[in-house]
Design an enzyme around this catalytic site. Structure first.
Site, PDB file in Angstrom:
ATOM      1  N   ARG A  46       0.844  -1.203   0.000  1.00 15.92           N
ATOM      2  CA  ARG A  46       0.000   0.000   0.000  1.00 15.92           C
ATOM      3  C   ARG A  46       0.882   1.258   0.000  1.00 15.92           C
ATOM      4  NH1 ARG A  46      -1.372   1.785   4.562  1.00 15.92           N
ATOM      5  NH2 ARG A  46      -2.148  -0.153   5.457  1.00 15.92           N
ATOM      6  N   TYR A  98     -16.995  16.552 -15.231  1.00 17.65           N
ATOM      7  CA  TYR A  98     -17.398  15.139 -15.242  1.00 17.65           C
ATOM      8  C   TYR A  98     -18.401  14.899 -14.097  1.00 17.65           C
ATOM      9  CZ  TYR A  98     -17.172  10.172 -14.309  1.00 17.65           C
ATOM     10  OH  TYR A  98     -17.513   8.871 -14.051  1.00 17.65           O
ATOM     11  N   ASP A 170      -7.701  18.831 -14.205  1.00 13.87           N
ATOM     12  CA  ASP A 170      -7.999  17.478 -14.675  1.00 13.87           C
ATOM     13  C   ASP A 170      -7.634  17.446 -16.158  1.00 13.87           C
ATOM     14  OD1 ASP A 170      -9.210  15.220 -15.755  1.00 13.87           O
ATOM     15  OD2 ASP A 170     -10.933  15.293 -14.411  1.00 13.87           O
ATOM     16  N   LYS A 195      -8.464   6.421 -19.106  1.00 12.97           N
ATOM     17  CA  LYS A 195      -8.795   6.895 -20.442  1.00 12.97           C
ATOM     18  C   LYS A 195      -7.557   6.818 -21.357  1.00 12.97           C
ATOM     19  CE  LYS A 195     -12.806   7.517 -18.635  1.00 12.97           C
ATOM     20  NZ  LYS A 195     -12.793   7.995 -17.300  1.00 12.97           N
TER      21      LYS A 195
HETATM   22  C1  PLP Z   1     -12.659  14.129 -17.105  1.00  8.59           C
HETATM   23  C2  PLP Z   1     -12.798  12.991 -16.134  1.00  8.59           C
HETATM   24  N1  PLP Z   1     -12.284  13.118 -14.903  1.00  8.59           N
HETATM   25  C3  PLP Z   1     -12.379  12.123 -13.985  1.00  8.59           C
HETATM   26  C4  PLP Z   1     -13.008  10.933 -14.296  1.00  8.59           C
HETATM   27  C5  PLP Z   1     -13.116   9.854 -13.245  1.00  8.59           C
HETATM   28  O1  PLP Z   1     -12.187   8.859 -13.521  1.00  8.59           O
HETATM   29  P1  PLP Z   1     -12.387   7.299 -13.134  1.00  8.59           P
HETATM   30  O2  PLP Z   1     -13.569   6.818 -13.902  1.00  8.59           O
HETATM   31  O3  PLP Z   1     -11.094   6.681 -13.551  1.00  8.59           O
HETATM   32  O4  PLP Z   1     -12.612   7.255 -11.661  1.00  8.59           O
HETATM   33  C6  PLP Z   1     -13.554  10.759 -15.560  1.00  8.59           C
HETATM   34  C7  PLP Z   1     -14.266   9.513 -15.897  1.00  8.59           C
HETATM   35  O5  PLP Z   1     -14.943   9.413 -16.896  1.00  8.59           O
HETATM   36  C8  PLP Z   1     -13.451  11.820 -16.509  1.00  8.59           C
HETATM   37  O6  PLP Z   1     -13.977  11.723 -17.737  1.00  8.59           O
END
Ligand code: PLP
Length: 379
Positions: A46, A98, A170, A195
């Site tokens: 961890r 998101y 992000d 992604k």
């Molecule tokens: C722009 C964006 N940020 C954060 C996330 C969250 O990521 P995760 O699904 O890996 O938890 C997503 C998920 O679709 C996203 O599109």
């Protein structure tokens, strides 16, 4: 080292044990100690794991940071950032966000006494009037999900620095291939590595990268204390995915442009959201802060009819209807009923996430096949 070399070699060196070029998958929870506390730098997975550390070094190299952290999902990475804050603190976040991030902020952290302001940031100066002595974090997505708004990272970094507020970006949609927020003045860059970084739709993972040691130490403490780490097998897969990030992104951008151009000329389409059009509100900022315009785009059809829209996405054959984005295969999504369903209808419609909005993650297939698929679904 140039970016295309960094994706393959950045933060990497052959494994010291046998010189393996790819880091072995250290599928172990614990490491032998010769005396209490005496070990080779690893005690418990961890806290540290060599495969995860190899990936974390690669994350740091790609984003031009000094410290990388890998989490079990993108949301776990965001969760770790917000845990730096305490009750009474305030966050200013993009209003086109998101849906899961919005849910984490409002349903998990708001009840603990953290206040969130969701605001339009197309004009960076908007932020200033929301800043007060309690403001501790500015959270930005750019391009935004799903409306592909572009937010001026450099301008917001100036405001954040002036007020001593942490600034996180992000960077999931753009990837470090297209834009590097730390170079533009952000303090933290975050990814849903699920992604484009992973790139093959087979791993859920999150990443953070920072430059500052004190900030990194806080985040490492939270990563270990809360425990939402990525496992060794997943870390290996994302490390492998990263090795082709540059070539995948180049094709995503080419195909994204071809699909956006096709849709914009189609008689049934009302609007195409893609930052590469010079009619896009912040096209100039996109051109200045991004190397290209990416493989993500959204569009609406004329009439804004819910049932018609569902029929279109059901008819797509090559574009798989599904959550997520950034894999080699093309995906289509209906934000109002899928990724953004957790945002109340009035809230999402206010910002343009209407019933006829379809989001595409354009993959790296042949562009002619992708366009033919959209044509048959629309007609
Ligand atoms: C722009 C964006 N940020 C954060 C996330 C969250 O990521 P995760 O699904 O890996 O938890 C997503 C998920 O679709 C996203 O599109």
């Amino acid at each position: 080292m140039k970016f295309n070399t960094k994706v393959i070699h950045g933060g990497q060196k052959p494994d010291p044990a046998y010189g393996s070029v790819m880091p072995p998958i250290y599928q172990t929870t614990t490491f032998a100690q010769t005396s209490p506390g005496v070990h080779k730098g690893y005690a418990y997975s961890r806290t540290h794991n060599p495969t995860r550390n190899a990936l974390e070094n690669a994350f740091a190299a790609l984003e031009n940071g000094n410290f990388g952290l890998a989490f079990g999902s993108g949301l776990a990475a965001i969760d770790a950032v917000v845990k730096i804050l305490k009750p009474g603190d305030e966050v200013i976040a993009t209003n086109d966000l998101y849906g899961g991030t919005y849910r984490l902020f409002t349903k998990i952290f708001e009840p603990f006494g953290i206040k969130f302001h969701f605001i339009g940031m197309k004009n960076a100066a908007n932020i200033e009037s929301y800043i007060n002595p309690n403001t501790k974090l500015i959270w930005v997505e750019t391009p935004t999900n799903p409306l592909l708004q572009i937010i001026d990272i450099k301008a917001i970094a100036v405001i954040a620095k002036k007020h001593h507020v942490l600034f996180a970006v992000d960077n999931t949609f753009a990837t470090p291939y297209l834009q590097q927020p730390l170079n533009l003045g952000a303090d933290i860059v975050m990814h849903s590595a699920t992604k484009y970084l992973g790139g093959h739709s087979d791993v859920v993972m999150g990443a953070l990268v920072v430059k500052d040691k004190e900030l990194a130490d806080k985040l490492y403490f939270i990563q270990n204390a809360s425990g939402a780490i990525s496992g060794p097998q997943d870390s290996f897969l994302v490390l492998r995915g990263i090795k082709t990030l540059h070539v995948r992104m180049q094709r995503h951008c080419e195909n994204g442009k071809a699909v956006a151009t096709y849709l914009a000329a189609h008689s049934k389409i009302e609007k195409v959201y893609w930052p590469g059009f010079n009619t896009h509100q912040n096209h100039d900022i996109a051109k200045a802060q991004m190397k290209d315009f990416g493989g993500m785009l959204s569009f609406t059809t004329k009439g804004n009819n819910y049932d018609e829209t569902i029929k279109i996405v059901e008819k797509l054959k090559l574009f798989t209807l599904g959550e997520s984005l950034g894999g080699v295969e093309s995906l289509a999504g209906h934000p109002a009923s899928m990724t953004h369903a957790s945002i109340p209808k009035e809230e999402r419609e206010k910002i343009g996430v209407v019933d006829s909005l379809i989001r595409l993650s354009v993959g790296i297939e042949d562009e002619a096949d992708l366009i033919a698929d959209l044509k048959q679904a629309l007609e």
